[in-house]
Design a protein around this motif. Structure first.
Motif, PDB file in Angstrom:
ATOM      1  N   ALA A 167       0.806  -1.223   0.000  1.00 60.20           N
ATOM      2  CA  ALA A 167       0.000   0.000   0.000  1.00 60.20           C
ATOM      3  C   ALA A 167       0.835   1.267   0.000  1.00 60.20           C
ATOM      4  O   ALA A 167       0.318   2.352  -0.286  1.00 60.20           O
ATOM      5  N   VAL A 168       2.118   1.162   0.341  1.00 64.63           N
ATOM      6  CA  VAL A 168       3.007   2.319   0.401  1.00 64.63           C
ATOM      7  C   VAL A 168       4.227   2.011  -0.447  1.00 64.63           C
ATOM      8  O   VAL A 168       4.902   0.999  -0.214  1.00 64.63           O
ATOM      9  N   LYS A 169       4.522   2.849  -1.430  1.00 69.73           N
ATOM     10  CA  LYS A 169       5.623   2.569  -2.359  1.00 69.73           C
ATOM     11  C   LYS A 169       6.521   3.798  -2.534  1.00 69.73           C
ATOM     12  O   LYS A 169       6.097   4.938  -2.326  1.00 69.73           O
ATOM     13  N   TRP A 170       7.737   3.539  -2.958  1.00 66.60           N
ATOM     14  CA  TRP A 170       8.695   4.607  -3.250  1.00 66.60           C
ATOM     15  C   TRP A 170       9.679   4.126  -4.303  1.00 66.60           C
ATOM     16  O   TRP A 170       9.786   2.924  -4.577  1.00 66.60           O
ATOM     17  N   GLY A 171      10.388   5.083  -4.890  1.00 68.07           N
ATOM     18  CA  GLY A 171      11.345   4.757  -5.940  1.00 68.07           C
ATOM     19  C   GLY A 171      12.589   5.613  -5.832  1.00 68.07           C
ATOM     20  O   GLY A 171      12.790   6.313  -4.837  1.00 68.07           O
ATOM     21  N   PRO A 172      13.442   5.597  -6.853  1.00 66.75           N
ATOM     22  CA  PRO A 172      14.738   6.279  -6.790  1.00 66.75           C
ATOM     23  C   PRO A 172      14.616   7.793  -6.599  1.00 66.75           C
ATOM     24  O   PRO A 172      13.643   8.415  -7.033  1.00 66.75           O
ATOM     25  N   VAL A 173      15.643   8.368  -5.977  1.00 62.34           N
ATOM     26  CA  VAL A 173      15.708   9.825  -5.871  1.00 62.34           C
ATOM     27  C   VAL A 173      16.629  10.406  -6.942  1.00 62.34           C
ATOM     28  O   VAL A 173      16.600  11.615  -7.178  1.00 62.34           O
ATOM     29  N   PHE A 174      17.436   9.586  -7.596  1.00 57.16           N
ATOM     30  CA  PHE A 174      18.333  10.071  -8.648  1.00 57.16           C
ATOM     31  C   PHE A 174      17.522  10.547  -9.851  1.00 57.16           C
ATOM     32  O   PHE A 174      16.619   9.853 -10.315  1.00 57.16           O
ATOM     33  N   ARG A 175      17.839  11.742 -10.356  1.00 59.08           N
ATOM     34  CA  ARG A 175      17.077  12.324 -11.467  1.00 59.08           C
ATOM     35  C   ARG A 175      17.960  12.647 -12.675  1.00 59.08           C
ATOM     36  O   ARG A 175      17.486  13.220 -13.640  1.00 59.08           O
ATOM     37  N   GLY A 176      19.236  12.261 -12.634  1.00 56.32           N
ATOM     38  CA  GLY A 176      20.144  12.683 -13.686  1.00 56.32           C
ATOM     39  C   GLY A 176      20.330  11.714 -14.822  1.00 56.32           C
ATOM     40  O   GLY A 176      21.176  11.928 -15.697  1.00 56.32           O
ATOM     41  N   GLY A 177      19.569  10.620 -14.841  1.00 55.78           N
ATOM     42  CA  GLY A 177      19.725   9.624 -15.899  1.00 55.78           C
ATOM     43  C   GLY A 177      18.832   8.439 -15.631  1.00 55.78           C
ATOM     44  O   GLY A 177      17.899   8.505 -14.816  1.00 55.78           O
ATOM     45  N   SER A 178      19.113   7.344 -16.289  1.00 54.37           N
ATOM     46  CA  SER A 178      18.262   6.164 -16.199  1.00 54.37           C
ATOM     47  C   SER A 178      18.349   5.496 -14.824  1.00 54.37           C
ATOM     48  O   SER A 178      19.418   5.408 -14.229  1.00 54.37           O
ATOM     49  N   THR A 179      17.200   5.034 -14.349  1.00 55.77           N
ATOM     50  CA  THR A 179      17.122   4.184 -13.158  1.00 55.77           C
ATOM     51  C   THR A 179      16.290   2.936 -13.465  1.00 55.77           C
ATOM     52  O   THR A 179      15.771   2.290 -12.561  1.00 55.77           O
ATOM     53  N   LEU A 180      16.190   2.600 -14.758  1.00 53.73           N
ATOM     54  CA  LEU A 180      15.260   1.546 -15.177  1.00 53.73           C
ATOM     55  C   LEU A 180      15.579   0.190 -14.559  1.00 53.73           C
ATOM     56  O   LEU A 180      14.674  -0.609 -14.295  1.00 53.73           O
ATOM     57  N   SER A 181      16.857  -0.094 -14.310  1.00 49.92           N
ATOM     58  CA  SER A 181      17.188  -1.407 -13.748  1.00 49.92           C
ATOM     59  C   SER A 181      16.818  -1.509 -12.271  1.00 49.92           C
ATOM     60  O   SER A 181      16.810  -2.609 -11.700  1.00 49.92           O
ATOM     61  N   LEU A 182      16.510  -0.373 -11.646  1.00 55.07           N
ATOM     62  CA  LEU A 182      16.221  -0.365 -10.213  1.00 55.07           C
ATOM     63  C   LEU A 182      14.741  -0.460  -9.904  1.00 55.07           C
ATOM     64  O   LEU A 182      14.363  -0.600  -8.729  1.00 55.07           O
ATOM     65  N   VAL A 183      13.892  -0.390 -10.936  1.00 51.40           N
ATOM     66  CA  VAL A 183      12.455  -0.269 -10.687  1.00 51.40           C
ATOM     67  C   VAL A 183      11.660  -1.314 -11.479  1.00 51.40           C
ATOM     68  O   VAL A 183      12.140  -1.900 -12.452  1.00 51.40           O
ATOM     69  N   THR A 184      10.419  -1.500 -11.035  1.00 54.14           N
ATOM     70  CA  THR A 184       9.461  -2.340 -11.756  1.00 54.14           C
ATOM     71  C   THR A 184       8.795  -1.509 -12.849  1.00 54.14           C
ATOM     72  O   THR A 184       9.074  -0.313 -13.005  1.00 54.14           O
ATOM     73  N   ASP A 185       7.894  -2.127 -13.574  1.00 55.72           N
ATOM     74  CA  ASP A 185       7.164  -1.409 -14.622  1.00 55.72           C
ATOM     75  C   ASP A 185       6.344  -0.247 -14.055  1.00 55.72           C
ATOM     76  O   ASP A 185       6.038   0.709 -14.780  1.00 55.72           O
ATOM     77  N   GLU A 186       5.986  -0.321 -12.781  1.00 59.30           N
ATOM     78  CA  GLU A 186       5.222   0.763 -12.158  1.00 59.30           C
ATOM     79  C   GLU A 186       6.102   1.953 -11.799  1.00 59.30           C
ATOM     80  O   GLU A 186       5.590   3.026 -11.456  1.00 59.30           O
ATOM     81  N   GLY A 187       7.421   1.773 -11.831  1.00 63.55           N
ATOM     82  CA  GLY A 187       8.326   2.861 -11.494  1.00 63.55           C
ATOM     83  C   GLY A 187       8.771   2.890 -10.050  1.00 63.55           C
ATOM     84  O   GLY A 187       9.479   3.813  -9.629  1.00 63.55           O
ATOM     85  N   TYR A 188       8.352   1.872  -9.267  1.00 61.25           N
ATOM     86  CA  TYR A 188       8.788   1.779  -7.877  1.00 61.25           C
ATOM     87  C   TYR A 188       9.946   0.791  -7.762  1.00 61.25           C
ATOM     88  O   TYR A 188      10.156  -0.056  -8.633  1.00 61.25           O
ATOM     89  N   PHE A 189      10.684   0.868  -6.632  1.00 61.24           N
ATOM     90  CA  PHE A 189      11.695  -0.140  -6.361  1.00 61.24           C
ATOM     91  C   PHE A 189      11.074  -1.536  -6.316  1.00 61.24           C
ATOM     92  O   PHE A 189       9.881  -1.697  -6.035  1.00 61.24           O
ATOM     93  N   HIS A 190      11.894  -2.551  -6.558  1.00 60.08           N
ATOM     94  CA  HIS A 190      11.436  -3.937  -6.463  1.00 60.08           C
ATOM     95  C   HIS A 190      10.977  -4.245  -5.039  1.00 60.08           C
ATOM     96  O   HIS A 190      11.542  -3.740  -4.066  1.00 60.08           O
ATOM     97  N   LYS A 191       9.993  -5.096  -4.929  1.00 65.73           N
ATOM     98  CA  LYS A 191       9.492  -5.501  -3.620  1.00 65.73           C
ATOM     99  C   LYS A 191      10.452  -6.469  -2.945  1.00 65.73           C
ATOM    100  O   LYS A 191      10.659  -6.414  -1.734  1.00 65.73           O
ATOM    101  N   GLU A 192      11.055  -7.361  -3.715  1.00 68.39           N
ATOM    102  CA  GLU A 192      11.909  -8.416  -3.174  1.00 68.39           C
ATOM    103  C   GLU A 192      13.382  -8.089  -3.394  1.00 68.39           C
ATOM    104  O   GLU A 192      13.770  -7.577  -4.449  1.00 68.39           O
ATOM    105  N   VAL A 193      14.209  -8.450  -2.412  1.00 69.82           N
ATOM    106  CA  VAL A 193      15.648  -8.237  -2.520  1.00 69.82           C
ATOM    107  C   VAL A 193      16.229  -9.023  -3.691  1.00 69.82           C
ATOM    108  O   VAL A 193      17.067  -8.517  -4.449  1.00 69.82           O
ATOM    109  N   LYS A 194      15.783 -10.258  -3.853  1.00 66.97           N
ATOM    110  CA  LYS A 194      16.328 -11.101  -4.919  1.00 66.97           C
ATOM    111  C   LYS A 194      16.078 -10.480  -6.288  1.00 66.97           C
ATOM    112  O   LYS A 194      16.966 -10.494  -7.161  1.00 66.97           O
ATOM    113  N   SER A 195      14.909  -9.908  -6.503  1.00 68.62           N
ATOM    114  CA  SER A 195      14.599  -9.268  -7.784  1.00 68.62           C
ATOM    115  C   SER A 195      15.525  -8.081  -8.030  1.00 68.62           C
ATOM    116  O   SER A 195      16.012  -7.874  -9.155  1.00 68.62           O
TER     117      SER A 195
END
Length: 304
Positions: free
Chosen positions: A82-110
């Protein structure tokens, strides 16, 4: 090899303790609880999750209380639904750090499997820079959910962490000696891996802990506050010589926390643990000495 406690000038049998409140900035209830414990001197320090919605409140309060030890809780996962967050870096791509929704992955393994090392490094810097920009006298860094240690897949990001911590003069939460949850020394293979990582930190000039401890993240069925307190007292009585950090996740318990958290009462119990007279008496009886992350930071910045 000297322990961190010995490098600080303490004896080989001295037991030093840091109590850190993790997840500062998570929500208003957690912020208010941690502020109370810091103001009362109940916990030694706290670490802020800079990507979270209440991090600015935690940071601005910390900037007004620069005598307190506040670190950055380097965050690369977002585990609640119910509560989500994502990267604070704004200077380039963070696509490998996030899911399709734009938030960080839920699981450490992912996260471990998907993350690009350079994007991780950029996000590490961005989170620390944000804390500094908001006026925090950052004393140390640690890691939310252990996502940077490679615990799930074996793919760690500690080299980047040590490089960044060396650049900013910050000690990092890594135990030189790995313990199991019951406080016993870990099996040789895991213990050797911890020592190798600590040696890498030493090589890069980053000060680390001798031991890292905490009670299980979730309560077992039938656990009460008294059983929880008993576990903490046993942990304290079993501390090894050196600098140990005990991690807790305290919070006020209210509708806000209960709306998203799956173990809110546990966080309420952690709020009371180190206020408890029995726990405080144990620390005194055992001759356990307080130490602060800023002491470790001073050691690192002295280059000794």
């Amino acid at each position: 090899m000297q322990s961190t406690a010995q490098r600080l000038g303490f004896g080989p049998q001295d037991r030093l303790l840091i109590v850190n409140a993790d997840d500062f900035g998570l929500c208003h209830a957690t912020n208010e609880g941690i502020k109370q414990l810091l103001s009362e001197g109940i916990v030694s320090s706290a670490t802020i999750m800079m990507p979270c919605g209440w991090s600015r409140d935690a940071a601005l309060w910390s900037a007004r209380h620069r005598h307190l030890d506040i670190g950055v809780h380097l965050t690369f996962t977002s585990e609640w639904n119910a509560v989500k967050w994502g990267p604070v870096f704004r200077g380039g791509s963070t696509l490998s750090l996030v899911t399709d929704e734009g938030y960080f992955h839920k699981e450490v393994k992912s996260f471990e499997r998907a993350a690009d090392a350079e994007e991780v490094r950029q996000e590490l810097v961005a989170q620390i820079d944000m804390a500094l920009e908001l006026g925090i006298d950052v004393t140390h860094a640690d890691n939310h959910m252990g996502s940077l240690y490679g615990l799930q897949s074996g793919r760690h990001f500690l080299e980047a962490v040590f490089d960044v911590c060396a650049e900013y003069g910050l000690p990092f939460r890594l135990p030189r000696n790995l313990l199991l949850e019951n406080g016993q020394v870990a099996p040789p293979e895991l213990a050797d891996q911890a020592k190798r990582m600590a040696a890498l930190a030493d090589h890069k000039g980053v000060v680390v802990l001798d031991y890292l401890l905490g009670l299980p993240f979730r309560s077992a069925q039938g656990d009460t506050y008294d059983t929880f307190k008993s576990q903490m007292i046993s942990l304290l009585r079993g501390l090894h010589p050196g600098v140990s950090e005990i991690i807790i996740h305290p919070s006020l318990v209210n509708e806000e926390l209960m709306a998203f958290h799956d173990a809110p009462l546990r966080r309420g119990m952690e709020m009371e643990l180190f206020r408890d007279p029995d726990v405080r008496q144990t620390i005194t009886e055992e001759g356990i000495l307080p130490v602060r992350w800023r002491d470790l930071r001073a050691l690192q910045r002295s280059g000794q």
